[in-house]
Scaffold this motif. Sequence first.
Motif, PDB file in Angstrom:
ATOM      1  N   LEU A  94       0.824  -1.209   0.000  1.00 18.99           N
ATOM      2  CA  LEU A  94       0.000   0.000   0.000  1.00 18.99           C
ATOM      3  C   LEU A  94       0.859   1.261   0.000  1.00 18.99           C
ATOM      4  CD1 LEU A  94      -2.839  -1.087   2.444  1.00 18.99           C
ATOM      5  CD2 LEU A  94      -3.003  -0.777  -0.041  1.00 18.99           C
ATOM      6  N   ASP A  95       1.969   1.227   0.731  1.00 20.77           N
ATOM      7  CA  ASP A  95       2.887   2.373   0.732  1.00 20.77           C
ATOM      8  C   ASP A  95       3.476   2.586  -0.659  1.00 20.77           C
ATOM      9  OD1 ASP A  95       2.432   2.823   3.426  1.00 20.77           O
ATOM     10  OD2 ASP A  95       4.266   1.798   4.080  1.00 20.77           O
ATOM     11  N   TYR A 100       2.877   5.780  -6.203  1.00 19.81           N
ATOM     12  CA  TYR A 100       2.488   5.862  -7.616  1.00 19.81           C
ATOM     13  C   TYR A 100       1.117   6.503  -7.797  1.00 19.81           C
ATOM     14  CZ  TYR A 100       6.436   2.890  -8.823  1.00 19.81           C
ATOM     15  OH  TYR A 100       7.700   2.387  -9.001  1.00 19.81           O
ATOM     16  N   GLY A 101       0.528   6.941  -6.698  1.00 19.77           N
ATOM     17  CA  GLY A 101      -0.757   7.616  -6.767  1.00 19.77           C
ATOM     18  C   GLY A 101      -1.968   6.699  -6.695  1.00 19.77           C
ATOM     19  N   TYR A 102      -1.766   5.440  -6.307  1.00 23.43           N
ATOM     20  CA  TYR A 102      -2.874   4.496  -6.190  1.00 23.43           C
ATOM     21  C   TYR A 102      -3.303   4.375  -4.740  1.00 23.43           C
ATOM     22  CZ  TYR A 102      -1.851   2.883 -10.934  1.00 23.43           C
ATOM     23  OH  TYR A 102      -1.666   2.823 -12.281  1.00 23.43           O
ATOM     24  N   GLY A 103      -4.603   4.236  -4.537  1.00 26.16           N
ATOM     25  CA  GLY A 103      -5.151   4.035  -3.203  1.00 26.16           C
ATOM     26  C   GLY A 103      -5.461   2.576  -2.955  1.00 26.16           C
ATOM     27  N   VAL A 107      -5.576  -0.865  -5.499  1.00 29.89           N
ATOM     28  CA  VAL A 107      -4.775  -2.068  -5.267  1.00 29.89           C
ATOM     29  C   VAL A 107      -5.680  -3.299  -5.246  1.00 29.89           C
ATOM     30  CG1 VAL A 107      -3.271  -3.261  -3.617  1.00 29.89           C
ATOM     31  CG2 VAL A 107      -2.946  -0.820  -4.058  1.00 29.89           C
ATOM     32  N   ILE A 108      -6.834  -3.187  -4.611  1.00 28.41           N
ATOM     33  CA  ILE A 108      -7.786  -4.302  -4.582  1.00 28.41           C
ATOM     34  C   ILE A 108      -8.214  -4.654  -6.001  1.00 28.41           C
ATOM     35  CG2 ILE A 108     -10.140  -4.966  -3.890  1.00 28.41           C
ATOM     36  CD1 ILE A 108      -9.599  -3.338  -1.281  1.00 28.41           C
ATOM     37  N   GLU A 109      -8.466  -3.632  -6.799  1.00 23.93           N
ATOM     38  CA  GLU A 109      -8.856  -3.851  -8.190  1.00 23.93           C
ATOM     39  C   GLU A 109      -7.758  -4.590  -8.964  1.00 23.93           C
ATOM     40  OE1 GLU A 109      -9.933  -0.694 -11.456  1.00 23.93           O
ATOM     41  OE2 GLU A 109     -11.127  -0.337  -9.646  1.00 23.93           O
ATOM     42  N   ILE A 110      -6.517  -4.171  -8.774  1.00 21.45           N
ATOM     43  CA  ILE A 110      -5.385  -4.816  -9.454  1.00 21.45           C
ATOM     44  C   ILE A 110      -5.260  -6.271  -9.011  1.00 21.45           C
ATOM     45  CG2 ILE A 110      -2.865  -4.832  -9.664  1.00 21.45           C
ATOM     46  CD1 ILE A 110      -3.022  -1.716  -9.428  1.00 21.45           C
TER      47      ILE A 110
END
Length: 121
Positions: A94-95, A100-103, A107-110
């Motif tokens: 998550l850090d 990279y500007g992702y929340g 990340v869950i979506e990826i």
Amino acid sequence: MLLKLDLNDPRPLHEQVTAAIRRAIADGQVAPGERLPPARDLADALGVNANTVLRSLRDLRDEGLLEFRRGRGVSVLRRPDAREALGGKVRDLLDEAARYGYGPGDVIEIITELSRSGGPE
């Protein structure tokens, strides 16, 4: 024991060192009953102040992962449980994603996409 710090990581150094040592224990680089290198040696290898390493070691002692014994140094008591170890890796992910500007939702979506496709391409 090979430890690395990310110079771009915004977390305080002692938290990074704590996470690196916890990860080394979880990954089996240092097994329960084994002694860690002296704090000065760890500090030199990481390029940080010895007090930073000592603070991290105390945090890990407070978590019940390490034991301090006078004249014997610092030993590993136990490995973190799987959920605890995975939690550390998820926090690291998550850090990294945040840099990279992702929340978390991104990340869950990826992860969902990758798990459906069978893994990274």
